[in-house]
Design an enzyme around this catalytic site. Structure first.
Site, mmCIF file in Angstrom:
data_model
loop_
_atom_site.group_PDB
_atom_site.id
_atom_site.type_symbol
_atom_site.label_atom_id
_atom_site.label_comp_id
_atom_site.label_asym_id
_atom_site.label_seq_id
_atom_site.Cartn_x
_atom_site.Cartn_y
_atom_site.Cartn_z
ATOM 1 C CE LYS A 1 -3.886 -1.944 0.858
ATOM 2 N NZ LYS A 1 -5.050 -1.321 1.962
ATOM 3 N NE ARG B 1 -7.414 -8.902 0.200
ATOM 4 C CZ ARG B 1 -7.428 -7.640 -0.113
ATOM 5 N NH1 ARG B 1 -5.944 -7.099 -0.493
ATOM 6 N NH2 ARG B 1 -7.443 -7.379 -1.789
HETATM 7 N N1 HH2 Z 1 -7.357 -4.000 1.143
HETATM 8 C C1 HH2 Z 1 -7.462 -4.132 -0.165
HETATM 9 C C2 HH2 Z 1 -8.979 -4.751 -1.453
HETATM 10 N N2 HH2 Z 1 -9.488 -5.282 -0.102
HETATM 11 N N3 HH2 Z 1 -10.050 -5.815 1.603
HETATM 12 C C3 HH2 Z 1 -9.832 -6.094 3.109
HETATM 13 N N4 HH2 Z 1 -10.156 -6.363 3.931
HETATM 14 N N5 HH2 Z 1 -8.831 -4.848 3.710
HETATM 15 C C4 HH2 Z 1 -7.747 -4.592 2.777
HETATM 16 O O1 HH2 Z 1 -7.065 -4.196 3.401
HETATM 17 C C5 HH2 Z 1 -8.380 -4.349 1.340
HETATM 18 C C6 HH2 Z 1 -9.258 -5.615 1.026
HETATM 19 C C7 HH2 Z 1 -6.922 -3.221 -1.697
HETATM 20 O O2 HH2 Z 1 -6.285 -4.196 -1.985
HETATM 21 P P1 HH2 Z 1 -6.251 -4.943 -3.822
HETATM 22 O O3 HH2 Z 1 -7.171 -6.089 -3.460
HETATM 23 O O4 HH2 Z 1 -4.520 -5.283 -4.266
HETATM 24 O O5 HH2 Z 1 -6.399 -3.569 -4.972
HETATM 25 P P2 HH2 Z 1 -7.386 -3.260 -5.129
HETATM 26 O O6 HH2 Z 1 -8.461 -3.024 -4.692
HETATM 27 O O7 HH2 Z 1 -6.787 -2.148 -6.462
HETATM 28 O O8 HH2 Z 1 -7.662 -4.385 -5.772
#
Ligand code: HH2
Length: 256
Positions: A203, A237
């Protein structure tokens, strides 16, 4: 929890696993690296991201969820849409991971009826504008208070505490200082009676701390995951499963 984004635009792995086959291959690789479960996403929630409709989200995730669930792999689906939740549960998902904490009309009911687990995450605002001047007077107390209210709402809807997980939502409507304050006091969330999930992987807060671009944040991500585990997080995660597993092996050896 290994992350598999079946999207063209996720902030780290966008476009890498956008086809069903590449997403399944990546999921299997993360399992081989030591993931206990996988979080499948069909919509990016990155700051400023554009929402997708339910039909497109379903087109992206359902074949991946079906393929993994048919091999008895524990699958969580990252969605805020009740119709996607229902279809994901039908396809075999065992957990719904909702960055909107099941606040959409019908979301609590979808999870209650589906008899699956759910992760309730805190977010201030919505992805499109959440990083524009987020404000708290006491970030830890306010996020805890929100999560407690969502735990109460979930239980009132018939979802037992044993099926619930909470997440302070690093990077979702928070400045660097807010994120650090939440990580510093993560043990206060671990006192709330349900497992804590922490998502810090790659992040932008880690970019701010190190000066590194997203492709070069693996070391900072592992450090952050380990610090979250030390403060009581039960689910991490992460995009980088192998590196996180190695760090946890060292930590677990000391804790036994
Ligand atoms: N962060 C992201 C997405 N979903 N869910 C939970 N519970 N906690 C988190 O910190 C979280 C989440 C963001 O990461 P990512 O899925 O890699 O990116 P994107 O939203 O751009 O797909």
């Amino acid at each position: 929890m290994g992350v598999v984004n079946v999207t063209p635009d996720s902030f780290f792995d966008g476009g890498l696993y956008a086809s069903t086959e590449s997403a399944i291959c990546h999921a299997v690789r993360l399992l081989e690296e030591g993931a206990d479960m996988l979080d499948i996403g069909g919509e990016s929630t990155r700051p400023g991201g554009t929402p997708v409709n339910a039909a497109e989200e379903l087109r992206r995730i359902v074949p991946v969820v079906q393929a993994l669930a048919s091999r008895d792999i524990p699958v969580s689906v990252d969605t805020s849409k009740p119709e996607v939740m229902c279809a994901a549960i039908e396809a075999g998902a065992v957990m719904i991971n909702d960055v909107n904490a099941l606040q959409a009309p019908g979301a609590l009911e979808a999870v209650a009826a589906g008899n699956v687990a759910a992760c309730l995450m805190h977010m201030q605002g919505e992805p499109r504008c959440m990083q524009i001047n987020p404000q708290y007077s006491d970030v830890v107390a306010e996020v805890k208070d929100f999560l407690q209210r969502r735990l109460n709402a979930a239980q009132a809807a018939g979802i037992s505490l044993g099926r619930l997980v909470i997440d302070p939502g690093f990077g979702f409507g928070k400045t660097l200082e807010h994120n650090l304050e939440l990580l510093r006091h993560l043990d206060r969330f671990a006192d709330m009676g349900v497992p804590v999930l922490a998502g810090l992987s790659r992040k932008s807060m880690l970019g701010k701390l190190t000066g590194n671009e997203v492709d070069d944040r693996i070391h900072a991500s592992v450090a952050a995951a380990l610090l979250a585990a030390v403060r009581g997080a039960r689910i991490l995660r992460v995009h980088d499963v192998r590196a996180t597993r190695d760090a946890l092996a060292v930590y677990n050896a000391l804790e036994q």
